[in-house]
Design a protein around this motif. Structure first.
Motif, PDB file in Angstrom:
ATOM      1  N   HIS A  16      11.445 -14.588  -5.374  1.00  0.00           N
ATOM      2  CA  HIS A  16      11.691 -13.175  -5.109  1.00  0.00           C
ATOM      3  C   HIS A  16      13.185 -12.904  -4.903  1.00  0.00           C
ATOM      4  O   HIS A  16      13.749 -13.284  -3.872  1.00  0.00           O
ATOM      5  CB  HIS A  16      10.908 -12.731  -3.868  1.00  0.00           C
ATOM      6  CG  HIS A  16       9.427 -12.769  -4.051  1.00  0.00           C
ATOM      7  ND1 HIS A  16       8.541 -12.531  -3.016  1.00  0.00           N
ATOM      8  CD2 HIS A  16       8.657 -12.998  -5.146  1.00  0.00           C
ATOM      9  CE1 HIS A  16       7.307 -12.632  -3.463  1.00  0.00           C
ATOM     10  NE2 HIS A  16       7.356 -12.913  -4.748  1.00  0.00           N
ATOM     11  N   PRO A  17      13.843 -12.258  -5.835  1.00  0.00           N
ATOM     12  CA  PRO A  17      15.290 -12.030  -5.733  1.00  0.00           C
ATOM     13  C   PRO A  17      15.713 -11.099  -4.602  1.00  0.00           C
ATOM     14  O   PRO A  17      16.881 -11.118  -4.197  1.00  0.00           O
ATOM     15  CB  PRO A  17      15.648 -11.425  -7.095  1.00  0.00           C
ATOM     16  CG  PRO A  17      14.367 -10.865  -7.618  1.00  0.00           C
ATOM     17  CD  PRO A  17      13.293 -11.761  -7.106  1.00  0.00           C
ATOM     18  N   SER A  59      10.756  -4.433  -4.699  1.00  0.00           N
ATOM     19  CA  SER A  59      12.209  -4.239  -4.600  1.00  0.00           C
ATOM     20  C   SER A  59      12.577  -3.712  -3.224  1.00  0.00           C
ATOM     21  O   SER A  59      13.311  -2.719  -3.079  1.00  0.00           O
ATOM     22  CB  SER A  59      12.679  -3.272  -5.691  1.00  0.00           C
ATOM     23  OG  SER A  59      11.969  -2.051  -5.599  1.00  0.00           O
ATOM     24  N   ILE A  60      12.081  -4.393  -2.195  1.00  0.00           N
ATOM     25  CA  ILE A  60      12.362  -4.049  -0.801  1.00  0.00           C
ATOM     26  C   ILE A  60      13.117  -5.209  -0.179  1.00  0.00           C
ATOM     27  O   ILE A  60      12.628  -6.346  -0.193  1.00  0.00           O
ATOM     28  CB  ILE A  60      11.062  -3.781  -0.019  1.00  0.00           C
ATOM     29  CG1 ILE A  60      10.310  -2.582  -0.608  1.00  0.00           C
ATOM     30  CG2 ILE A  60      11.363  -3.542   1.458  1.00  0.00           C
ATOM     31  CD1 ILE A  60       8.965  -2.325   0.033  1.00  0.00           C
ATOM     32  N   LEU A 114       0.810  -1.213   0.000  1.00  0.00           N
ATOM     33  CA  LEU A 114       0.000   0.000   0.000  1.00  0.00           C
ATOM     34  C   LEU A 114       0.849   1.271   0.000  1.00  0.00           C
ATOM     35  O   LEU A 114       0.472   2.276  -0.599  1.00  0.00           O
ATOM     36  CB  LEU A 114      -0.933   0.010   1.221  1.00  0.00           C
ATOM     37  CG  LEU A 114      -1.979  -1.099   1.278  1.00  0.00           C
ATOM     38  CD1 LEU A 114      -2.752  -1.022   2.594  1.00  0.00           C
ATOM     39  CD2 LEU A 114      -2.937  -1.006   0.099  1.00  0.00           C
ATOM     40  N   ALA A 115       1.977   1.231   0.717  1.00  0.00           N
ATOM     41  CA  ALA A 115       2.829   2.420   0.838  1.00  0.00           C
ATOM     42  C   ALA A 115       4.299   2.008   0.836  1.00  0.00           C
ATOM     43  O   ALA A 115       4.975   2.074   1.865  1.00  0.00           O
ATOM     44  CB  ALA A 115       2.485   3.191   2.114  1.00  0.00           C
ATOM     45  N   PRO A 116       4.813   1.560  -0.291  1.00  0.00           N
ATOM     46  CA  PRO A 116       6.190   1.037  -0.350  1.00  0.00           C
ATOM     47  C   PRO A 116       7.254   2.046   0.069  1.00  0.00           C
ATOM     48  O   PRO A 116       8.321   1.655   0.550  1.00  0.00           O
ATOM     49  CB  PRO A 116       6.357   0.619  -1.821  1.00  0.00           C
ATOM     50  CG  PRO A 116       5.295   1.370  -2.557  1.00  0.00           C
ATOM     51  CD  PRO A 116       4.157   1.512  -1.599  1.00  0.00           C
ATOM     52  N   VAL A 125       8.462   1.705   3.721  1.00  0.00           N
ATOM     53  CA  VAL A 125       9.112   0.465   4.177  1.00  0.00           C
ATOM     54  C   VAL A 125      10.507   0.374   3.568  1.00  0.00           C
ATOM     55  O   VAL A 125      10.670   0.143   2.371  1.00  0.00           O
ATOM     56  CB  VAL A 125       8.278  -0.768   3.794  1.00  0.00           C
ATOM     57  CG1 VAL A 125       8.935  -2.042   4.336  1.00  0.00           C
ATOM     58  CG2 VAL A 125       6.850  -0.638   4.328  1.00  0.00           C
ATOM     59  N   THR A 126      11.525   0.531   4.399  1.00  0.00           N
ATOM     60  CA  THR A 126      12.912   0.471   3.940  1.00  0.00           C
ATOM     61  C   THR A 126      13.382  -0.966   3.813  1.00  0.00           C
ATOM     62  O   THR A 126      14.071  -1.339   2.868  1.00  0.00           O
ATOM     63  CB  THR A 126      13.831   1.238   4.910  1.00  0.00           C
ATOM     64  OG1 THR A 126      13.327   2.567   5.076  1.00  0.00           O
ATOM     65  CG2 THR A 126      15.250   1.291   4.379  1.00  0.00           C
ATOM     66  N   SER A 127      13.027  -1.792   4.784  1.00  0.00           N
ATOM     67  CA  SER A 127      13.335  -3.217   4.724  1.00  0.00           C
ATOM     68  C   SER A 127      12.333  -3.955   5.594  1.00  0.00           C
ATOM     69  O   SER A 127      11.640  -3.354   6.428  1.00  0.00           O
ATOM     70  CB  SER A 127      14.769  -3.508   5.182  1.00  0.00           C
ATOM     71  OG  SER A 127      14.905  -3.305   6.585  1.00  0.00           O
TER      72      SER A 127
END
Length: 272
Positions: free
Chosen positions: A229-230, A204-205, A108-110, A113-115
């Protein structure tokens, strides 16, 4: 504290600008992180919160009593706390159902979220757990909710070395009322459709899954998720069950702190 906000508590670091937000699972509260506080305080600013209906948030949201809970509304509660505290982004650490809420927040709010560190992650309900949910749904109006919760706790954490985790969550669940338990229980029906979507869409987190090798209900789907998921990786703890932050706190703390610090360093290098 406003009645419109989740109960939350912060621990401020004298110099660090980085925040770590802890999200507990269903039936728990922020108190389940008691084995993490001492290890994390020297490194980061910390935010602990009680999800709606849990812990010291159990008297809030009276205007929402008649409305069913969704993962979106439960996630939005956390965003409101972040906005209130003016936290633009943070590293999130979750356990059990809290991992789904964190993953939903990242959807919802990427930018917030840093990690993510997802302990005892729930990425899919297997056949056994689906059967339990269905049986519980049929019985939730006639069987006291604590009977159901004890059954679920024992099925998810059956081994002797998981006794502390079982007791911790059962004791926390006693603070929930019957109606509150039913609202959260209904969320279980949304897990598989939501997680199928998450499996198909990688973010991409940087994400670290921390799982006990005896967490037999949930570890296999996590292994499948990581292969797709890489940006995700998995660390397993030996002789450990579902609530790995309680059963293996030293390992949990060491891996989580190292992962977060690595991502902070990577971000600083990119900025430079």
């Amino acid at each position: 504290m406003s009645d419109s906000l989740l109960f939350h508590k912060t621990y401020l670091h004298p110099t660090s600008k980085d925040w770590v937000v802890f999200v507990h699972g269903a039936g728990g509260s922020s108190s389940i992180w008691f084995k993490q506080l001492k290890a994390f305080k020297p490194h980061f600013n910390l935010l602990l919160l009680d999800l709606r209906g849990h812990g010291r948030s159990n008297n809030m949201f009276r205007d929402m009593v008649k409305n069913p809970y969704t993962f979106k509304t439960v996630t939005t509660d956390i965003v409101q706390v972040l906005n209130h505290l003016k936290i633009q982004s943070a590293h999130f650490v979750g356990i059990s159902l809290g991992t789904i809420i964190i993953r939903n927040l990242a959807e919802l709010a990427p930018e917030r979220v840093t990690s993510m560190v997802l302990g005892g992650a729930v990425t899919r309900l297997n056949t056994r757990s689906q059967a339990l949910v269905k049986a519980g749904n049929l019985c939730k109006h006639i069987i006291p909710y604590m009977w159901l919760y004890r059954l679920f706790a024992y099925v998810v954490m059956p081994q002797k070395n998981q006794r502390e985790s079982r007791l911790l969550f059962v004791n926390e669940a006693k603070k929930l009322c019957q109606k509150e338990f039913k609202r959260w229980f209904k969320l279980a029906a949304d897990v598989n459709p939501l997680m199928r979507y998450f499996k198909e869409k990688d973010l991409s987190i940087p994400t670290l899954y921390l799982m006990g090798d005896k967490d037999y209900m949930f570890i296999k789907p996590v292994k499948e998720m990581v292969t797709c998921h890489p940006f995700s990786k998995l660390t397993e703890f030996e002789n450990c069950g579902h609530v790995c932050n309680v059963e293996k706190p030293e390992e949990f703390n060491a891996h989580t702190i190292a992962f977060i610090q690595q991502n902070i360093n990577n971000k600083q290098q990119i900025a430079a």
